[in-house]
Design a protein around this motif. Structure first.
Motif, short mmCIF file in Angstrom:
data_model
loop_
_atom_site.label_atom_id
_atom_site.label_comp_id
_atom_site.label_asym_id
_atom_site.label_seq_id
_atom_site.Cartn_x
_atom_site.Cartn_y
_atom_site.Cartn_z
N LEU A 39 0.83 -1.21 0.00
CA LEU A 39 0.00 0.00 0.00
C LEU A 39 0.86 1.26 0.00
O LEU A 39 0.46 2.30 -0.54
CB LEU A 39 -0.93 0.00 1.22
CG LEU A 39 -1.99 -1.11 1.25
CD1 LEU A 39 -2.78 -1.07 2.55
CD2 LEU A 39 -2.93 -0.99 0.05
N VAL A 40 2.05 1.17 0.61
CA VAL A 40 2.99 2.30 0.54
C VAL A 40 3.54 2.40 -0.88
O VAL A 40 3.65 3.49 -1.45
CB VAL A 40 4.12 2.12 1.56
CG1 VAL A 40 5.20 3.19 1.37
CG2 VAL A 40 3.57 2.20 2.98
N GLY A 41 3.90 1.24 -1.46
CA GLY A 41 4.34 1.21 -2.85
C GLY A 41 5.62 1.97 -3.11
O GLY A 41 5.65 2.93 -3.88
N THR A 42 6.72 1.53 -2.50
CA THR A 42 7.98 2.27 -2.62
C THR A 42 8.54 2.27 -4.04
O THR A 42 9.40 3.10 -4.37
CB THR A 42 9.04 1.70 -1.66
OG1 THR A 42 9.17 0.28 -1.89
CG2 THR A 42 8.63 1.94 -0.21
N THR A 43 8.11 1.33 -4.90
CA THR A 43 8.57 1.33 -6.29
C THR A 43 7.46 1.67 -7.27
O THR A 43 7.68 1.66 -8.49
CB THR A 43 9.17 -0.06 -6.66
OG1 THR A 43 8.17 -1.06 -6.49
CG2 THR A 43 10.38 -0.37 -5.82
N THR A 44 6.26 1.96 -6.77
CA THR A 44 5.13 2.26 -7.65
C THR A 44 4.40 3.53 -7.20
O THR A 44 4.46 4.57 -7.84
CB THR A 44 4.15 1.07 -7.68
OG1 THR A 44 3.85 0.67 -6.33
CG2 THR A 44 4.72 -0.11 -8.44
N ILE A 45 3.70 3.43 -6.07
CA ILE A 45 2.83 4.53 -5.64
C ILE A 45 3.64 5.74 -5.19
O ILE A 45 3.35 6.87 -5.61
CB ILE A 45 1.91 4.04 -4.50
CG1 ILE A 45 1.07 2.86 -4.98
CG2 ILE A 45 1.00 5.17 -4.02
CD1 ILE A 45 0.35 2.12 -3.88
#
Length: 434
Positions: A39-45
């Motif tokens: 949900l944090v998405g360090t490589t996406t969001i």
């Protein structure tokens, strides 16, 4: 330090006390932590959010590098501090409850200030990532020691693999939610959509901390001699690395394969810039990446328990180069593929999910089998602290992208993965006695 200080220990396959209870506690913590990170998405969001706050690719890389360095740099200090403790669970629990609510605050900051003050919102994101992962480093070193004491070697792959599978399934559902929340049909506009994701991640992190709180820690052996201070540990590092050549090789391989993150934050930007994918497709890319995490769990469950961590290391070094290879091959053509480009990027993010979920685990499992109990915190802390060099990879990737191109960036990532694979060939197996 001589080569036989860290010899492969004899395996103890008998079931330890509270095995089933601790199995469930570890799975609860690790699987929900995986879901929270999706949900944090360090490589996406997060890269997509940061790209709306600033046009600098260096800032995108810096956010990733600060998180990596925040988690890795303190670990030798933590290892020195906990080495003489017979009970390590209290340290794990208080650090988890201190760090995991932080994204509640960050979500509020993003929701309130991302539009009116993007520069300071960016500073808040980078600072929160650094603090969160630095405190999580306090969790991780004694966490591995708890895992080694509570779970026998030939069952650790099942614990971590089950955690990754469950976390991956939850993350796939989370990816669907991310796609909806970030889409044009969402009732939440920017920046409230990103704020909701950060707050939801924090709630999941706090539930995962319940698993740590319920662990039943086995008895530890008393130290056989005086525990070295942090200064003594640091001064002894050159002797440790010179005296244990296998461990030195392991450390270098870990740094090389970890440095494939030079490109990890930029696949999503490549998808937007070159593949011309809309922001809403980020949710599908998250789902693909989490599916890769799920596959990594299945891979670990079998490979770790049946073939051993050395085979796992070599497989992950191979898979870590695939996203870059696919991006290099498909990059010149995806611009003209329209909607079909999405499937290319989903494959890239699937393999990215496998590698990103596995960059540390095979090395940690190798050390848990390779080092004797008294040396485990030192070896884990040493490899993680030295691996903090990988924090330089994402900012370097941002700079490299600015001065060269996406193909040059992906070529560097592929070369790093292949170098790590070549170096792993000389490592001894921890299962040679069996």
């Amino acid at each position: 330090m001589s080569e036989d200080v860290a010899r492969p220990p004899l395996f103890e396959d008998e079931t330890p006390p509270h095995y089933a209870w601790n199995f469930a506690s570890f799975v609860l913590d690790s699987s929900l932590f995986t879901l929270g990170m999706s949900l944090v998405g360090t490589t996406t969001i997060l890269p997509a959010l940061i790209s709306r706050l600033t046009s600098s690719p260096v800032a995108v890389g810096l956010a990733s590098g600060v998180g990596t360095g925040g988690w890795l740099l303190p670990q030798l200090l933590v290892a020195s501090a906990v080495a003489g403790m017979r009970r390590k669970k209290p340290v794990v629990v208080w650090a988890a409850w201190l760090s995991r609510p932080l994204f509640l605050l960050l979500g509020w900051i993003v929701g309130q200030y991302a539009v009116s003050n993007p520069r300071w919102t960016l500073v808040a994101i980078i600072a929160t990532l650094g603090v969160f992962f630095a405190i999580d480093a306090v969790v991780s070193v004694p966490w591995f020691d708890l895992l080694a004491k509570a779970i026998p070697p030939r069952r650790r792959g099942k614990v971590i693999g089950t955690s990754q599978v469950l976390g991956g399934l939850g993350g796939m559902a989370g990816g669907v939610a991310v796609r909806y929340i970030l889409s044009d049909q969402s009732p939440w506009a920017y920046p409230q959509d990103h704020a909701i994701l950060l707050i939801a991640a924090s709630v999941v992190f706090m539930i995962s901390a319940v698993g740590l709180t319920t662990l039943r820690e086995p008895e530890s052996k008393a130290p056989s001699g005086p525990v070295a201070s942090f200064g003594q540990v640091v001064r002894g590092l050159p002797d440790l690395l010179r005296g244990d050549r296998s461990f030195s090789r392991l450390v270098i391989a870990r740094i090389l394969v970890g440095s494939v993150t030079v490109a990890s934050s930029f696949y999503v930007l490549h998808a937007a810039d070159i593949g011309q994918l809309p922001l809403a497709s980020t949710g599908l890319l998250v789902t693909a990446q989490v599916s890769g995490s799920l596959a990594a769990g299945l891979l670990m469950s079998y490979v770790q328990d049946h073939l051993g961590p050395l085979a796992h290391i070599r497989i992950i070094c191979t898979l870590a180069g695939l996203p870059a290879l696919l991006a290099l091959v498909a990059g010149p053509f995806v611009a003209g593929w329209g909607g079909a480009a999405l499937y290319v990027y989903m494959v890239i993010f699937f393999f990215l999910g496998i590698s990103m979920s596995s960059l540390g685990w095979p090395f940690f499992n190798y050390i848990l089998e390779y080092a004797v109990e008294e040396q485990r915190p030192l070896y884990i802390g040493t490899i993680n602290t030295l691996a903090a060099l990988v924090m330089l990879a994402p900012p370097f990737g941002g700079w490299l992208l600015r001065v060269t191109s996406y193909p040059a960036l992906f070529a560097v990532a592929l070369a790093l993965a292949l170098s790590a694979l070549a170096l792993s060939v000389g490592l001894p197996s921890t299962r040679r006695a069996h």
